[in-house]
Design a protein around this motif. Structure first.
Motif, mmCIF file in Angstrom:
data_model
loop_
_atom_site.group_PDB
_atom_site.id
_atom_site.type_symbol
_atom_site.label_atom_id
_atom_site.label_comp_id
_atom_site.label_asym_id
_atom_site.label_seq_id
_atom_site.Cartn_x
_atom_site.Cartn_y
_atom_site.Cartn_z
ATOM 1 N N ASN A 118 37.511 -44.868 49.325
ATOM 2 C CA ASN A 118 37.984 -46.230 49.079
ATOM 3 C C ASN A 118 38.134 -46.552 47.600
ATOM 4 N N SER A 119 37.135 -46.141 46.807
ATOM 5 C CA SER A 119 37.063 -46.606 45.423
ATOM 6 C C SER A 119 37.871 -45.775 44.436
ATOM 7 N N ASN A 120 38.278 -44.569 44.815
ATOM 8 C CA ASN A 120 39.174 -43.786 43.961
ATOM 9 C C ASN A 120 40.618 -44.176 44.237
ATOM 10 N N ARG A 121 41.455 -44.061 43.219
ATOM 11 C CA ARG A 121 42.875 -44.376 43.400
ATOM 12 C C ARG A 121 43.607 -43.182 44.015
ATOM 13 N N THR A 178 43.042 -48.217 44.909
ATOM 14 C CA THR A 178 41.848 -48.218 45.741
ATOM 15 C C THR A 178 42.162 -49.015 47.011
#
Length: 294
Positions: free
Chosen positions: A200-203, A233
């Motif tokens: 979720n938090s990585n692009r 994200t």
């Protein structure tokens, strides 16, 4: 000599003749331009817009400062109120089906990739039901937050994005066609808080789909893994979908799978599977969401 003295005294005389009241200080506060909201950025952008059909509008824009990053965004706006508008999900149970192939077989107007699949053997790895028949159930151990949303097509063709019920997907016997994916992005007209995990938090490149209060289906493909396009994200995608007026929205398979296809144009986004910022890096998947008019 007198003439020289007069010339020397002239500047002093001029200054002496100017009272303080003659000079108006600039006391106005500096003009501060308020940063645009996400909604304003999207609304004010010069989108490349093409009316593909009466029901389907295709939009594209490259941003150099959206979420403080470079972004390449394709939007398919499908007016589900249009006469003959229809949504379907072509699929394979083994092997792979490119988004363009599924779209061509369905004679679609436009299409996007579907949900998660087995990258070795093909076929869906999440719950998928088509016309009342369960094709796949979610594999044991599959990450729960990546299949907590469902893309549902009712018996009357109505489309909805729904949250996974406590009883599980199989409990929705009244829904004939349903493809699970996730995370859920927007629910009840509000962005959903995202689990803080790397997925979720990585692009990454992302594909998402949502519905508006006006019964439009909004399909979005965000390119990524390039200098020209950093990806998003899931929190950013959730904000994007909500800013595009989606009252419910969900994430689909992304990464190298993210693909948008338009009739007579082919793949229109920049799939990353070939590591080149072009239209040739399409990946085979298991499910495709097609938009057409009968």
């Amino acid at each position: 000599m007198k003439k020289t003295v007069a010339l020397l005294l002239l500047p002093a005389l001029l200054l002496a003749g100017c009272s303080k009241d003659d000079v108006t200080p600039d006391t106005a506060p500096p003009v501060v331009v308020a940063p645009q909201t996400l909604e304003e950025q999207l609304a004010n952008a010069d989108w490349e817009t093409t009316e593909v059909s009466k029901a389907v509008t295709w939009k594209y824009k490259r941003f150099n400062n959206l979420f403080n990053s470079n972004q390449s965004i394709t939007i398919l706006d499908i007016d589900l109120n249009a006469e003959g508008a229809k949504v379907d999900i072509p699929y394979v149970t083994s092997g792979f089906l490119k988004t363009s192939e599924g779209a061509a077989r369905a004679r679609a107007t436009a299409a996007i990739n579907g949900s998660f699949f087995d990258t070795s053997a093909g076929g869906s790895t999440v719950f998928f039901k088509k016309n009342g028949n369960i094709i796949n159930t979610t594999r044991s151990g599959f990450t729960t937050y990546r299949e907590n949303a469902g893309f549902a097509i009712g018996a009357d063709g109505a489309v909805a994005v729904i949250k996974k019920p406590t009883q599980g997907w199989s409990s929705l016997s009244a829904v004939p066609t349903l493809l699970a994916s996730g995370p859920l992005l927007v629910l009840n007209d509000a962005p959903v808080e995202q689990v803080q995990e790397a997925f979720n938090s990585n692009r990454h490149p992302r594909t998402a789909v949502g519905v508006t209060e006006a019964n439009h289906l909004i399909a979005v493909v965000v390119d990524g893994r390039f200098t020209e396009a950093h990806g998003m994200t899931t929190e950013e995608v959730a904000r994007l979908m909500h800013a595009l007026c989606c009252v419910e929205a969900m994430n689909l398979d992304g990464g190298g799978s993210s693909t948008a296809w338009v009739r007579n144009r082919g793949v229109v986004n920049y799939p990353s599977d070939n590591n080149k910022f072009d239209h040739a890096g399409e990946r085979g998947v298991a499910t495709v969401i097609t938009f057409m008019e009968e």
